[in-house]
Design a protein around this motif. Structure first.
Motif, PDB file in Angstrom:
ATOM      1  N   HIS A 121       0.847  -1.198   0.000  1.00  0.00           N
ATOM      2  CA  HIS A 121       0.000   0.000   0.000  1.00  0.00           C
ATOM      3  C   HIS A 121       0.886   1.252   0.000  1.00  0.00           C
ATOM      4  CE1 HIS A 121      -2.971   2.946   1.257  1.00  0.00           C
ATOM      5  NE2 HIS A 121      -3.896   2.052   0.958  1.00  0.00           N
ATOM      6  N   PRO A 122       0.522   2.281  -0.743  1.00  0.00           N
ATOM      7  CA  PRO A 122       1.358   3.498  -0.820  1.00  0.00           C
ATOM      8  C   PRO A 122       1.579   4.199   0.523  1.00  0.00           C
ATOM      9  CG  PRO A 122      -0.566   3.680  -2.281  1.00  0.00           C
ATOM     10  CD  PRO A 122      -0.642   2.357  -1.624  1.00  0.00           C
ATOM     11  N   LEU A 123       0.673   4.036   1.468  1.00  0.00           N
ATOM     12  CA  LEU A 123       0.835   4.675   2.786  1.00  0.00           C
ATOM     13  C   LEU A 123       1.661   3.838   3.770  1.00  0.00           C
ATOM     14  CD1 LEU A 123      -2.748   6.151   3.356  1.00  0.00           C
ATOM     15  CD2 LEU A 123      -0.666   7.349   2.629  1.00  0.00           C
ATOM     16  N   TYR A 124       1.876   2.573   3.421  1.00  0.00           N
ATOM     17  CA  TYR A 124       2.644   1.695   4.315  1.00  0.00           C
ATOM     18  C   TYR A 124       4.111   2.100   4.333  1.00  0.00           C
ATOM     19  CZ  TYR A 124       5.328  -2.224   5.967  1.00  0.00           C
ATOM     20  OH  TYR A 124       6.228  -2.989   6.653  1.00  0.00           O
ATOM     21  N   ARG A 125       4.681   2.126   5.527  1.00  0.00           N
ATOM     22  CA  ARG A 125       6.117   2.340   5.725  1.00  0.00           C
ATOM     23  C   ARG A 125       6.671   1.153   6.504  1.00  0.00           C
ATOM     24  NH1 ARG A 125       5.003   5.144   2.280  1.00  0.00           N
ATOM     25  NH2 ARG A 125       4.909   7.386   2.199  1.00  0.00           N
ATOM     26  N   GLN A 126       7.872   0.742   6.174  1.00  0.00           N
ATOM     27  CA  GLN A 126       8.481  -0.411   6.843  1.00  0.00           C
ATOM     28  C   GLN A 126       8.422  -0.233   8.358  1.00  0.00           C
ATOM     29  OE1 GLN A 126      12.479  -1.350   5.674  1.00  0.00           O
ATOM     30  NE2 GLN A 126      12.503  -3.214   6.874  1.00  0.00           N
ATOM     31  N   GLY A 127       7.957  -1.269   9.019  1.00  0.00           N
ATOM     32  CA  GLY A 127       7.834  -1.256  10.470  1.00  0.00           C
ATOM     33  C   GLY A 127       6.483  -0.766  10.960  1.00  0.00           C
ATOM     34  N   ASN A 128       5.631  -0.299  10.048  1.00  0.00           N
ATOM     35  CA  ASN A 128       4.346   0.280  10.430  1.00  0.00           C
ATOM     36  C   ASN A 128       3.205  -0.729  10.357  1.00  0.00           C
ATOM     37  OD1 ASN A 128       2.495   2.226  11.233  1.00  0.00           O
ATOM     38  ND2 ASN A 128       2.139   2.939   9.163  1.00  0.00           N
ATOM     39  N   SER A 129       3.446  -1.903  10.892  1.00  0.00           N
ATOM     40  CA  SER A 129       2.370  -2.895  10.944  1.00  0.00           C
ATOM     41  C   SER A 129       2.375  -3.560  12.314  1.00  0.00           C
ATOM     42  CB  SER A 129       2.530  -3.952   9.849  1.00  0.00           C
ATOM     43  OG  SER A 129       3.548  -4.870  10.174  1.00  0.00           O
ATOM     44  N   LEU A 130       1.234  -4.068  12.686  1.00  0.00           N
ATOM     45  CA  LEU A 130       1.108  -4.748  13.982  1.00  0.00           C
ATOM     46  C   LEU A 130       1.950  -6.018  14.029  1.00  0.00           C
ATOM     47  CD1 LEU A 130      -2.711  -4.158  14.428  1.00  0.00           C
ATOM     48  CD2 LEU A 130      -0.873  -3.139  15.798  1.00  0.00           C
ATOM     49  N   VAL A 131       2.022  -6.728  12.910  1.00  0.00           N
ATOM     50  CA  VAL A 131       2.855  -7.935  12.858  1.00  0.00           C
ATOM     51  C   VAL A 131       4.313  -7.585  13.179  1.00  0.00           C
ATOM     52  CG1 VAL A 131       3.833  -9.649  11.269  1.00  0.00           C
ATOM     53  CG2 VAL A 131       1.367  -9.269  11.323  1.00  0.00           C
ATOM     54  N   GLU A 132       4.813  -6.514  12.578  1.00  0.00           N
ATOM     55  CA  GLU A 132       6.206  -6.114  12.810  1.00  0.00           C
ATOM     56  C   GLU A 132       6.426  -5.590  14.226  1.00  0.00           C
ATOM     57  OE1 GLU A 132       7.735  -4.346   8.654  1.00  0.00           O
ATOM     58  OE2 GLU A 132       5.727  -3.671   9.290  1.00  0.00           O
ATOM     59  N   GLU A 133       5.506  -4.797  14.729  1.00  0.00           N
ATOM     60  CA  GLU A 133       5.661  -4.217  16.055  1.00  0.00           C
ATOM     61  C   GLU A 133       5.608  -5.259  17.160  1.00  0.00           C
ATOM     62  OE1 GLU A 133       2.717  -1.185  16.661  1.00  0.00           O
ATOM     63  OE2 GLU A 133       3.569   0.087  15.096  1.00  0.00           O
ATOM     64  N   LEU A 134       4.696  -6.203  17.020  1.00  0.00           N
ATOM     65  CA  LEU A 134       4.456  -7.152  18.100  1.00  0.00           C
ATOM     66  C   LEU A 134       5.148  -8.496  17.928  1.00  0.00           C
ATOM     67  CD1 LEU A 134       0.661  -6.393  18.509  1.00  0.00           C
ATOM     68  CD2 LEU A 134       2.512  -5.689  20.045  1.00  0.00           C
ATOM     69  N   GLY A 135       5.505  -8.828  16.687  1.00  0.00           N
ATOM     70  CA  GLY A 135       6.104 -10.129  16.441  1.00  0.00           C
ATOM     71  C   GLY A 135       5.087 -11.253  16.482  1.00  0.00           C
ATOM     72  N   PHE A 136       3.806 -10.929  16.355  1.00  0.00           N
ATOM     73  CA  PHE A 136       2.741 -11.928  16.318  1.00  0.00           C
ATOM     74  C   PHE A 136       2.454 -12.271  14.860  1.00  0.00           C
ATOM     75  CE2 PHE A 136       0.485  -9.976  20.311  1.00  0.00           C
ATOM     76  CZ  PHE A 136       1.572 -10.311  21.099  1.00  0.00           C
ATOM     77  N   SER A 137       1.903 -13.445  14.637  1.00  0.00           N
ATOM     78  CA  SER A 137       1.485 -13.817  13.281  1.00  0.00           C
ATOM     79  C   SER A 137       0.228 -13.035  12.906  1.00  0.00           C
ATOM     80  CB  SER A 137       1.194 -15.318  13.201  1.00  0.00           C
ATOM     81  OG  SER A 137       0.006 -15.621  13.927  1.00  0.00           O
ATOM     82  N   ILE A 138      -0.043 -12.943  11.625  1.00  0.00           N
ATOM     83  CA  ILE A 138      -1.251 -12.257  11.165  1.00  0.00           C
ATOM     84  C   ILE A 138      -2.498 -12.981  11.680  1.00  0.00           C
ATOM     85  CG2 ILE A 138      -1.341 -13.437   8.916  1.00  0.00           C
ATOM     86  CD1 ILE A 138      -2.417  -9.788   9.745  1.00  0.00           C
ATOM     87  N   LYS A 139      -2.430 -14.289  11.808  1.00  0.00           N
ATOM     88  CA  LYS A 139      -3.557 -15.057  12.329  1.00  0.00           C
ATOM     89  C   LYS A 139      -3.880 -14.640  13.766  1.00  0.00           C
ATOM     90  CE  LYS A 139      -5.086 -19.817  12.995  1.00  0.00           C
ATOM     91  NZ  LYS A 139      -4.743 -21.231  12.853  1.00  0.00           N
ATOM     92  N   ILE A 140      -2.846 -14.465  14.579  1.00  0.00           N
ATOM     93  CA  ILE A 140      -3.049 -14.033  15.967  1.00  0.00           C
ATOM     94  C   ILE A 140      -3.567 -12.600  16.011  1.00  0.00           C
ATOM     95  CG2 ILE A 140      -1.835 -13.459  18.117  1.00  0.00           C
ATOM     96  CD1 ILE A 140      -0.110 -15.992  17.590  1.00  0.00           C
ATOM     97  N   ILE A 141      -2.996 -11.720  15.202  1.00  0.00           N
ATOM     98  CA  ILE A 141      -3.455 -10.327  15.147  1.00  0.00           C
ATOM     99  C   ILE A 141      -4.940 -10.279  14.798  1.00  0.00           C
ATOM    100  CG2 ILE A 141      -3.264  -8.137  13.866  1.00  0.00           C
ATOM    101  CD1 ILE A 141      -0.860  -8.529  15.680  1.00  0.00           C
TER     102      ILE A 141
END
Length: 124
Positions: free
Chosen positions: A55-75
């Motif tokens: 997505h054009p607004l996404y910046r590296q590190g700006n996701s819950l998966v990256e911040e928390l280290g949880f899988s997308i399924k858990i999120i």
């Protein structure tokens, strides 16, 4: 009360007593992160990606998966649980960005209950 948790800048606190309202450790860590973003955004809804994307607004590190280290399924599971509990609401725009709004009144009420209870204060 929520400001104490929200101001833990670079660490994501795990407070086991939060399990009383969230239901588990991962959920409590997720709640702490939500409170952080609530505080950073002055109580307004905030944009957050669930996982890395193109997505054009996404910046590296700006996701819950990256911040928390949880899988997308858990999120996804925790978001569903939090929406059902009334802790969180989401709004997805036509350009596929999701904004999160924290129900701080409900969360603060529950936090005040658990931190004022004898169950938590006697464990110290």
């Amino acid at each position: 009360m929520f400001k104490i948790i929200a101001n833990d800048k670079n660490i994501i606190p795990y407070r086991k007593e939060l399990n009383l309202i969230t239901g588990g450790a991962l959920e409590s860590i997720f709640l702490a992160q939500l409170l952080y973003w609530y505080e950073v955004n002055d109580g307004n809804e905030f944009l957050k990606f669930r996982e890395p994307c193109d997505h054009p607004l996404y910046r590296q590190g700006n996701s819950l998966v990256e911040e928390l280290g949880f899988s997308i399924k858990i999120i996804n599971r925790i978001i569903k649980v939090f929406k059902n509990k009334g802790f969180l609401s989401t709004r997805t725009t036509l350009n596929r960005t999701t904004y999160y709004k924290v129900n701080i009144e409900l969360i603060n009420e529950l936090l005040n209950e658990i931190y004022a209870s004898d169950e938590v204060s006697n464990k110290g």
